[in-house]
Design an enzyme around this catalytic site. Sequence first.
Site, PDB file in Angstrom:
ATOM      1  N   GLY A 116       0.585  -0.929   0.469  1.00 30.59           N
ATOM      2  CA  GLY A 116       0.079   0.020  -0.005  1.00 30.59           C
ATOM      3  C   GLY A 116       1.112   1.295  -0.438  1.00 30.59           C
ATOM      4  N   GLY A 117       0.706   2.612   0.639  1.00 29.32           N
ATOM      5  CA  GLY A 117       1.178   3.740   1.328  1.00 29.32           C
ATOM      6  C   GLY A 117       2.703   3.130   1.441  1.00 29.32           C
ATOM      7  N   GLY A 174      20.869   9.697 -34.295  1.00 31.92           N
ATOM      8  CA  GLY A 174      19.998  10.119 -33.697  1.00 31.92           C
ATOM      9  C   GLY A 174      21.389   9.689 -32.354  1.00 31.92           C
ATOM     10  CB  ALA A 175      22.133   6.747 -30.545  1.00 29.10           C
TER      11      ALA A 175
HETATM   12  C1  HXC Z   1      -2.276  -2.859  11.356  1.00 29.82           C
HETATM   13  C2  HXC Z   1      -0.944  -4.404  10.785  1.00 29.82           C
HETATM   14  C3  HXC Z   1      -0.904  -4.720   9.466  1.00 29.82           C
HETATM   15  C4  HXC Z   1      -1.491  -3.002   9.273  1.00 29.82           C
HETATM   16  C5  HXC Z   1       0.227  -6.279   9.971  1.00 29.82           C
HETATM   17  N1  HXC Z   1      -0.846  -6.113  10.722  1.00 29.82           N
HETATM   18  N2  HXC Z   1      -0.108  -5.820   8.592  1.00 29.82           N
HETATM   19  N3  HXC Z   1      -1.277  -3.755  11.974  1.00 29.82           N
HETATM   20  N4  HXC Z   1      -2.704  -2.541   9.851  1.00 29.82           N
HETATM   21  N5  HXC Z   1      -1.280  -2.518   7.696  1.00 29.82           N
HETATM   22  C6  HXC Z   1      -0.390  -6.736  12.506  1.00 29.82           C
HETATM   23  C7  HXC Z   1      -1.130  -8.093  12.145  1.00 29.82           C
HETATM   24  O1  HXC Z   1      -2.050  -7.761  13.004  1.00 29.82           O
HETATM   25  C8  HXC Z   1      -0.072  -9.232  12.901  1.00 29.82           C
HETATM   26  O2  HXC Z   1      -0.480  -8.741  14.607  1.00 29.82           O
HETATM   27  C9  HXC Z   1       1.376  -8.349  12.449  1.00 29.82           C
HETATM   28  O3  HXC Z   1       0.919  -6.538  12.603  1.00 29.82           O
HETATM   29  C10 HXC Z   1       2.153  -8.894  11.798  1.00 29.82           C
HETATM   30  O4  HXC Z   1       0.768  -9.605  10.307  1.00 29.82           O
HETATM   31  P1  HXC Z   1       0.736 -10.699  10.378  1.00 29.82           P
HETATM   32  O5  HXC Z   1      -0.196 -10.391   9.030  1.00 29.82           O
HETATM   33  O6  HXC Z   1       1.115 -11.873  11.211  1.00 29.82           O
HETATM   34  O7  HXC Z   1       2.732 -11.073   8.987  1.00 29.82           O
HETATM   35  P2  HXC Z   1       2.687 -11.884   8.057  1.00 29.82           P
HETATM   36  O8  HXC Z   1       1.883 -13.221   7.868  1.00 29.82           O
HETATM   37  O9  HXC Z   1       4.202 -11.498   7.570  1.00 29.82           O
HETATM   38  O10 HXC Z   1       2.216 -10.607   6.679  1.00 29.82           O
HETATM   39  C11 HXC Z   1       2.474  -9.203   6.452  1.00 29.82           C
HETATM   40  C12 HXC Z   1       1.522  -9.018   5.908  1.00 29.82           C
HETATM   41  C13 HXC Z   1       0.381  -8.997   6.188  1.00 29.82           C
HETATM   42  C14 HXC Z   1       1.787  -8.818   3.627  1.00 29.82           C
HETATM   43  C15 HXC Z   1       2.112  -7.099   5.849  1.00 29.82           C
HETATM   44  O11 HXC Z   1       0.253  -8.279   7.197  1.00 29.82           O
HETATM   45  C16 HXC Z   1      -0.790  -7.949   5.773  1.00 29.82           C
HETATM   46  O12 HXC Z   1      -1.691  -7.923   4.546  1.00 29.82           O
HETATM   47  N6  HXC Z   1      -1.530  -6.568   5.650  1.00 29.82           N
HETATM   48  C17 HXC Z   1      -2.317  -5.951   5.530  1.00 29.82           C
HETATM   49  C18 HXC Z   1      -1.525  -4.641   4.350  1.00 29.82           C
HETATM   50  C19 HXC Z   1      -2.571  -3.868   4.069  1.00 29.82           C
HETATM   51  O13 HXC Z   1      -3.683  -3.963   3.246  1.00 29.82           O
HETATM   52  N7  HXC Z   1      -1.905  -2.083   4.736  1.00 29.82           N
HETATM   53  C20 HXC Z   1      -2.447  -1.641   4.859  1.00 29.82           C
HETATM   54  C21 HXC Z   1      -2.234  -0.648   2.728  1.00 29.82           C
HETATM   55  S1  HXC Z   1      -3.571   0.022   2.529  1.00 29.82           S
HETATM   56  P3  HXC Z   1      -0.329  -9.766  15.429  1.00 29.82           P
HETATM   57  O14 HXC Z   1      -0.587  -9.226  16.766  1.00 29.82           O
HETATM   58  O15 HXC Z   1      -0.642 -10.960  15.466  1.00 29.82           O
HETATM   59  O16 HXC Z   1       1.330  -9.834  15.697  1.00 29.82           O
HETATM   60  C22 HXC Z   1      -2.251   1.937   2.086  1.00 29.82           C
HETATM   61  C23 HXC Z   1      -2.881   3.254   2.255  1.00 29.82           C
HETATM   62  C24 HXC Z   1      -2.428   4.391   1.831  1.00 29.82           C
HETATM   63  O17 HXC Z   1      -1.319   1.867   2.926  1.00 29.82           O
HETATM   64  C25 HXC Z   1      -2.470   5.093   1.354  1.00 29.82           C
HETATM   65  C26 HXC Z   1      -0.807   6.231   0.728  1.00 29.82           C
HETATM   66  C27 HXC Z   1      -0.766   6.804  -0.169  1.00 29.82           C
END
Ligand code: HXC
Length: 523
Positions: A171-172, A413-414
């Site tokens: 994401g961001g 041109g290059a």
């Molecule tokens: C809050 C999060 C989180 C998030 C992960 N965690 N991503 N908490 N916000 N975005 C937490 C999980 O709940 C978990 O907590 C711990 O981090 C580890 O995550 P896991 O999923 O267990 O780890 P893993 O299997 O390695 O997967 C990692 C991951 C996945 C691929 C990053 O967590 C994931 O897909 N997260 C969401 C990604 C996402 O969609 N982000 C938002 C994008 S939108 P615990 O307590 O269990 O340890 C965005 C918009 C911004 O960013 C745009 C600006 C231009």
Amino acid sequence: MTKAEKLAILDTKNAEALLGGGAGRIEAQHKKGKLTARERVELLLDLGSFEEIGKFVMHRCKDFGLDKEYYLGDGVVTGYGTVNGRLVYVFSQDFTVFGGSLSETHAEKICKIMDLAMKNGAPIIGLNDSGGARIQEGVMSLGGYADIFYRNTRASGVIPQISAVMGPCAGGAVYSPAITDFIFMVENTSYMFVTGPNVVKTVTHEEVTSEELGGASTHSTKSGVTHFSCANELACINEIKQLLSFIPQNCEDEAPFLPYQSDGNELRPALNDILPENPNQPYDMREVIYGIIDEGESGVPPNGFQEVHKNFADNILVGFARIGGRSIGIVGNQPAVLAGVLDINSSVKAARFIRFCDSFNIPLLVLVDVPGFLPGTDQEWHGIITNGAKLLYAFCEATVPRVTVITRKAYGGAYDVMNSKHIGADMNFAWHSAEIAVMGAKGAAEIIFKKEISEAENPEAKLQEKVDEYTHKFATPYRAAHRGFVDEVITPDMTRKKLISAFKMLENKVDTLPRKKHGNIPL
Ligand code: HXC
């Protein structure tokens, strides 16, 4: 409260902060083959030089149970220290705390050190390991990202910004690295994408793994998003240190100059043997680079050349090296790949590199062996005109010392685009083997002597006669040298000597662009 009790509170908090998301999550991080945020900072910075800022910062979110879950530092370690004695600012995201996700306060910590880096004119290095926006915080975390993007853009061209991606970057989390100057990725444990495989499947019905979609291999070969793909985290950190050794602290500074003692004989006879007898045979331009630059010492890249974007658009080579102790950026056509032709990707790759070097006062050496631009519908429909123009624009705009060596072909041109005298190069050398013309002799003869050849008794013999005539007249460096477009025709073995002298002569070069708000590069 007694003095001892107050001290105990500080000790407890310090110990708590060091644990991030806790021992269990640290173990899980290690099991994935990843280091923790703090271990990475330790490896990057000179021993004992790290000074942490904001160690006890906590998030302010009260929703979705976060009022009961706090971690000191809020998922990012920030501060400053030195790399080989030079000041750098660093932030390192802690995946053990909410997956390194970015909250409002996490973003504030990053912004704080970005502001310090800007005010004090030193590079900023981001070690990214983040699940993106902290989902529980909603727009507060989106705002935090935007605060960072804004600072990244303001800092662009003022201080070097380096991003290492050492885990997920979703994401961001991808856009801040994308605005910075260089991205490093770690193979097999890092990935970058705007939307992950699940969203991709829902929207486009494509089945793809994280690695395929946005792993180091994908971004170093297919998309070109990452500049460096590193075997592991240690290799990644070492490559960052190497890169820092070539670049200055900020846009007002000069790149570090290593003391250099000439042995009095800078001739490199081995360079005479690189070009094949047949001008259509390939050779590796890296051999030319290794033959010209200072040899590698311990701690510098193998052969002294730190190649950027090594596996992407490899019909052009870009990277850093030293010549006579002086840091330079090298751009070279690569005849070993697609005959060194210029296409969309190679133009964009080189243009971005040139603009980095120009932003940070790093002189440019351009090695030319180019048959022209790649023809075809694919290139035209994807905008070779606009993209090739980026390279042209980047060279025309660059005010750093610029030296060109034409080793063999400089066609069409290059020839103009590859740092010709006409677009502002300071010194232009050509090897005696150079061919500088509008096009290759055969193509040229077929066009301008079409009638004569078709009417000849033996058209093939006539064609060969005309090819020989054209080759003799134009496929040499001398027409260009007679006009002063080439300053000197040299033998390959003299190249290093000439370049050391040319870059020294140009070390006080001052050149400015016309007054403007900013140019409008054909993006
Ligand atoms: C809050 C999060 C989180 C998030 C992960 N965690 N991503 N908490 N916000 N975005 C937490 C999980 O709940 C978990 O907590 C711990 O981090 C580890 O995550 P896991 O999923 O267990 O780890 P893993 O299997 O390695 O997967 C990692 C991951 C996945 C691929 C990053 O967590 C994931 O897909 N997260 C969401 C990604 C996402 O969609 N982000 C938002 C994008 S939108 P615990 O307590 O269990 O340890 C965005 C918009 C911004 O960013 C745009 C600006 C231009």
